[in-house]
Design a protein around this motif. Structure first.
Motif, PDB file in Angstrom:
ATOM      1  N   LEU A  29      56.850  -9.442 140.760  1.00 53.54           N
ATOM      2  CA  LEU A  29      55.715  -9.748 139.963  1.00 53.54           C
ATOM      3  C   LEU A  29      55.711 -11.476 140.423  1.00 53.54           C
ATOM      4  CD1 LEU A  29      56.232  -7.974 136.613  1.00 53.54           C
ATOM      5  CD2 LEU A  29      54.263  -7.710 138.028  1.00 53.54           C
ATOM      6  N   ILE A  30      56.671 -12.128 140.180  1.00 56.65           N
ATOM      7  CA  ILE A  30      56.473 -13.573 140.504  1.00 56.65           C
ATOM      8  C   ILE A  30      56.062 -13.999 141.937  1.00 56.65           C
ATOM      9  CG2 ILE A  30      58.162 -15.673 140.599  1.00 56.65           C
ATOM     10  CD1 ILE A  30      59.685 -14.555 138.584  1.00 56.65           C
ATOM     11  N   LYS A  31      56.759 -13.152 142.774  1.00 54.97           N
ATOM     12  CA  LYS A  31      56.180 -13.388 144.380  1.00 54.97           C
ATOM     13  C   LYS A  31      54.612 -13.213 144.532  1.00 54.97           C
ATOM     14  CE  LYS A  31      57.005 -11.537 148.972  1.00 54.97           C
ATOM     15  NZ  LYS A  31      57.822 -10.515 150.022  1.00 54.97           N
ATOM     16  N   GLU A  32      54.158 -12.223 143.891  1.00 54.21           N
ATOM     17  CA  GLU A  32      52.829 -11.597 144.002  1.00 54.21           C
ATOM     18  C   GLU A  32      51.794 -12.553 143.080  1.00 54.21           C
ATOM     19  OE1 GLU A  32      51.667  -9.595 146.213  1.00 54.21           O
ATOM     20  OE2 GLU A  32      53.669  -9.310 146.821  1.00 54.21           O
ATOM     21  N   GLY A  33      52.523 -13.617 142.428  1.00 58.04           N
ATOM     22  CA  GLY A  33      51.752 -14.431 141.482  1.00 58.04           C
ATOM     23  C   GLY A  33      51.434 -13.994 140.219  1.00 58.04           C
ATOM     24  N   TYR A  34      52.214 -12.824 139.745  1.00 64.66           N
ATOM     25  CA  TYR A  34      51.908 -12.446 138.259  1.00 64.66           C
ATOM     26  C   TYR A  34      52.788 -12.882 137.215  1.00 64.66           C
ATOM     27  CZ  TYR A  34      49.394  -9.185 141.350  1.00 64.66           C
ATOM     28  OH  TYR A  34      48.608  -8.650 142.149  1.00 64.66           O
ATOM     29  N   ASN A  35      52.831 -14.339 137.455  1.00 60.75           N
ATOM     30  CA  ASN A  35      54.041 -14.969 136.444  1.00 60.75           C
ATOM     31  C   ASN A  35      53.481 -14.705 134.906  1.00 60.75           C
ATOM     32  OD1 ASN A  35      53.682 -16.547 139.206  1.00 60.75           O
ATOM     33  ND2 ASN A  35      55.486 -17.492 138.072  1.00 60.75           N
ATOM     34  N   GLU A  36      52.173 -14.607 134.565  1.00 59.18           N
ATOM     35  CA  GLU A  36      51.634 -14.528 133.396  1.00 59.18           C
ATOM     36  C   GLU A  36      51.906 -13.139 132.895  1.00 59.18           C
ATOM     37  OE1 GLU A  36      47.400 -14.378 131.057  1.00 59.18           O
ATOM     38  OE2 GLU A  36      47.394 -15.184 132.930  1.00 59.18           O
ATOM     39  N   HIS A  37      52.016 -12.237 133.577  1.00 58.63           N
ATOM     40  CA  HIS A  37      52.610 -10.839 133.218  1.00 58.63           C
ATOM     41  C   HIS A  37      54.284 -10.881 132.756  1.00 58.63           C
ATOM     42  CE1 HIS A  37      49.210  -9.765 135.529  1.00 58.63           C
ATOM     43  NE2 HIS A  37      49.126  -8.437 135.044  1.00 58.63           N
ATOM     44  N   VAL A  38      54.860 -11.587 133.534  1.00 59.33           N
ATOM     45  CA  VAL A  38      56.368 -11.781 133.169  1.00 59.33           C
ATOM     46  C   VAL A  38      56.409 -12.318 132.000  1.00 59.33           C
ATOM     47  CG1 VAL A  38      58.553 -12.847 133.939  1.00 59.33           C
ATOM     48  CG2 VAL A  38      57.037 -11.748 135.659  1.00 59.33           C
ATOM     49  N   ARG A  43      57.971 -12.427 126.306  1.00 56.71           N
ATOM     50  CA  ARG A  43      57.710 -13.120 125.068  1.00 56.71           C
ATOM     51  C   ARG A  43      58.032 -12.058 124.022  1.00 56.71           C
ATOM     52  NH1 ARG A  43      52.152 -15.962 122.623  1.00 56.71           N
ATOM     53  NH2 ARG A  43      52.853 -16.088 120.740  1.00 56.71           N
ATOM     54  N   HIS A  44      57.094 -10.744 124.189  1.00 55.35           N
ATOM     55  CA  HIS A  44      57.172  -9.906 123.135  1.00 55.35           C
ATOM     56  C   HIS A  44      58.027  -8.788 123.173  1.00 55.35           C
ATOM     57  CE1 HIS A  44      53.396 -11.802 122.122  1.00 55.35           C
ATOM     58  NE2 HIS A  44      52.710 -11.573 123.384  1.00 55.35           N
ATOM     59  N   PHE A  45      58.942  -8.620 124.047  1.00 61.72           N
ATOM     60  CA  PHE A  45      59.574  -7.488 124.193  1.00 61.72           C
ATOM     61  C   PHE A  45      61.358  -8.224 124.460  1.00 61.72           C
ATOM     62  CE2 PHE A  45      55.659  -6.293 125.695  1.00 61.72           C
ATOM     63  CZ  PHE A  45      55.502  -5.279 124.798  1.00 61.72           C
ATOM     64  N   ILE A 104      49.427  -3.747 133.989  1.00 65.16           N
ATOM     65  CA  ILE A 104      51.140  -3.553 134.305  1.00 65.16           C
ATOM     66  C   ILE A 104      51.395  -2.343 135.098  1.00 65.16           C
ATOM     67  CG2 ILE A 104      51.962  -2.783 132.178  1.00 65.16           C
ATOM     68  CD1 ILE A 104      53.361  -5.877 134.275  1.00 65.16           C
ATOM     69  N   LYS A 105      50.949  -1.365 134.515  1.00 66.68           N
ATOM     70  CA  LYS A 105      51.106   0.041 135.152  1.00 66.68           C
ATOM     71  C   LYS A 105      50.727   0.058 136.477  1.00 66.68           C
ATOM     72  CE  LYS A 105      51.218   2.636 131.082  1.00 66.68           C
ATOM     73  NZ  LYS A 105      50.568   3.906 130.234  1.00 66.68           N
ATOM     74  N   GLU A 106      49.435  -0.674 136.640  1.00 68.88           N
ATOM     75  CA  GLU A 106      49.064  -0.471 138.206  1.00 68.88           C
ATOM     76  C   GLU A 106      49.829  -1.443 139.051  1.00 68.88           C
ATOM     77  OE1 GLU A 106      45.196  -2.205 138.130  1.00 68.88           O
ATOM     78  OE2 GLU A 106      44.238  -0.416 137.277  1.00 68.88           O
ATOM     79  N   LYS A 107      50.633  -2.556 138.662  1.00 67.77           N
ATOM     80  CA  LYS A 107      51.539  -3.539 138.884  1.00 67.77           C
ATOM     81  C   LYS A 107      52.887  -2.596 139.434  1.00 67.77           C
ATOM     82  CE  LYS A 107      48.704  -6.875 138.963  1.00 67.77           C
ATOM     83  NZ  LYS A 107      47.535  -6.414 138.292  1.00 67.77           N
ATOM     84  N   PHE A 108      53.212  -1.936 138.696  1.00 70.69           N
ATOM     85  CA  PHE A 108      54.440  -1.311 138.658  1.00 70.69           C
ATOM     86  C   PHE A 108      54.246  -0.273 139.700  1.00 70.69           C
ATOM     87  CE2 PHE A 108      57.488   2.033 137.701  1.00 70.69           C
ATOM     88  CZ  PHE A 108      58.735   1.324 137.337  1.00 70.69           C
TER      89      PHE A 108
END
Length: 284
Positions: A29-38, A43-45, A104-108
């Motif tokens: 996720l971080i490598k692909e630029g999805y830091n906001e998802h991380v 934050r919430h989990f 996030i399911k699509e990213k997974f």
């Protein structure tokens, strides 16, 4: 040769230096630029509790109040337009959480399909005539060990398919006393948050029912070997079904990697009520 069932967890792939852990998902996720998802997930989990090692448990350990504050913090009730305010409040969780979870399911799914097994080499002696139940999405058994697909059940789906399953086991029943009138807008948002989270519930019993014929076919199994599994609670129903499907004399060989895995394995055996003389633990 005794008729055997091999149960494989993610540790099996990791032993072949395949980057298939949830920690690798975070790195992707971080490598692909999805830091906001991380950041949203952490934050919430309860990821600080498990350090991404148990993604599904973390998803089920969400903070309802924290998510509510994020969603409803900028919303206000307009007493002159209560119906409009109610609609805005009710739609907010779906607009925010629904969009996030679809994304996030699509990213997974994209990450699973990016996992590279091309460098994996055989590490174990796996019989071609055994049955295999794997929790992994990869084709390690098929490609590395030449096990035919008819001997394998990918219980949570398979790479390049549309049936990849991931989720938590913390289903929270709706509040039957919630009436949905304008004075209960806050409770309505909370109920919709629960609903959005329940959409990510992994219905293990439904999965077991879907594969009923497979579990029925285990009646002649004489020995069960478990590799690379952490023996977590979310998968307990599968082990219970397997235990109920095989003979009482079946021998269980449980491999463990960490001390926590061994404790979990011993707890699993105790919960299943399997006689100690039918169990062997191996440090792998």
């Amino acid at each position: 040769m005794k008729k055997a069932l091999y149960i494989l967890g993610n540790g099996f792939d990791l032993a072949h230096e395949i980057h298939s852990s949830y920690a690798h998902f975070k790195e992707w996720l971080i490598k692909e630029g999805y830091n906001e998802h991380v950041q949203t997930l952490e934050r919430h989990f309860c990821f600080e509790c498990v350090n991404w090692s148990d993604y599904e448990t973390a998803l089920g350990s969400y903070d309802l109040d924290d998510i509510y504050e994020q969603i409803a913090g900028d919303l206000s009730i307009d007493l002159d337009h209560l119906m409009r305010s109610q609609a805005i409040f009710e739609d907010a969780p779906d607009l925010i959480l629904g969009t996030f979870w679809r994304d996030i399911k699509e990213k997974f799914y994209d990450w699973v399909n990016s996992i590279d097994i091309s460098s994996a080499k055989r590490r174990f002696c796996l019989p071609a005539d055994a049955k295999y139940l794997t929790f992994n999405y990869t084709l390690t058994l098929e490609k590395v060990y030449n096990i035919t697909p008819d001997h394998i059940l990918h219980i949570h789906g398979l790479v390049a398919s549309d049936d990849i399953i991931v989720g938590h086991n913390n289903y929270i029943a709706p509040n039957p006393e919630y009436g949905g009138n304008q004075w209960e807008m806050e409770e309505g948002v909370r109920e919709r948050i629960k609903g959005a989270m329940n959409d990510n519930y992994k219905d293990v019993q439904a999965i077991i029912a879907k594969h009923r014929d497979y579990f029925t076919s285990l009646s002649d199994i004489e020995i069960i070997r478990v590799f690379g599994h952490s023996y977590n609670d979310i998968d307990m129903p599968y082990f219970q079904k397997i235990k109920d499907s095989v003979s009482k004399e079946c021998k269980w060989i449980l491999n463990w990697h960490s001390d926590n895995d061994k404790v979990n394995a011993e707890n699993l055996i105790a919960q299943l009520g399997i006689p100690p003389e039918n169990v062997e633990y191996i440090n792998q």
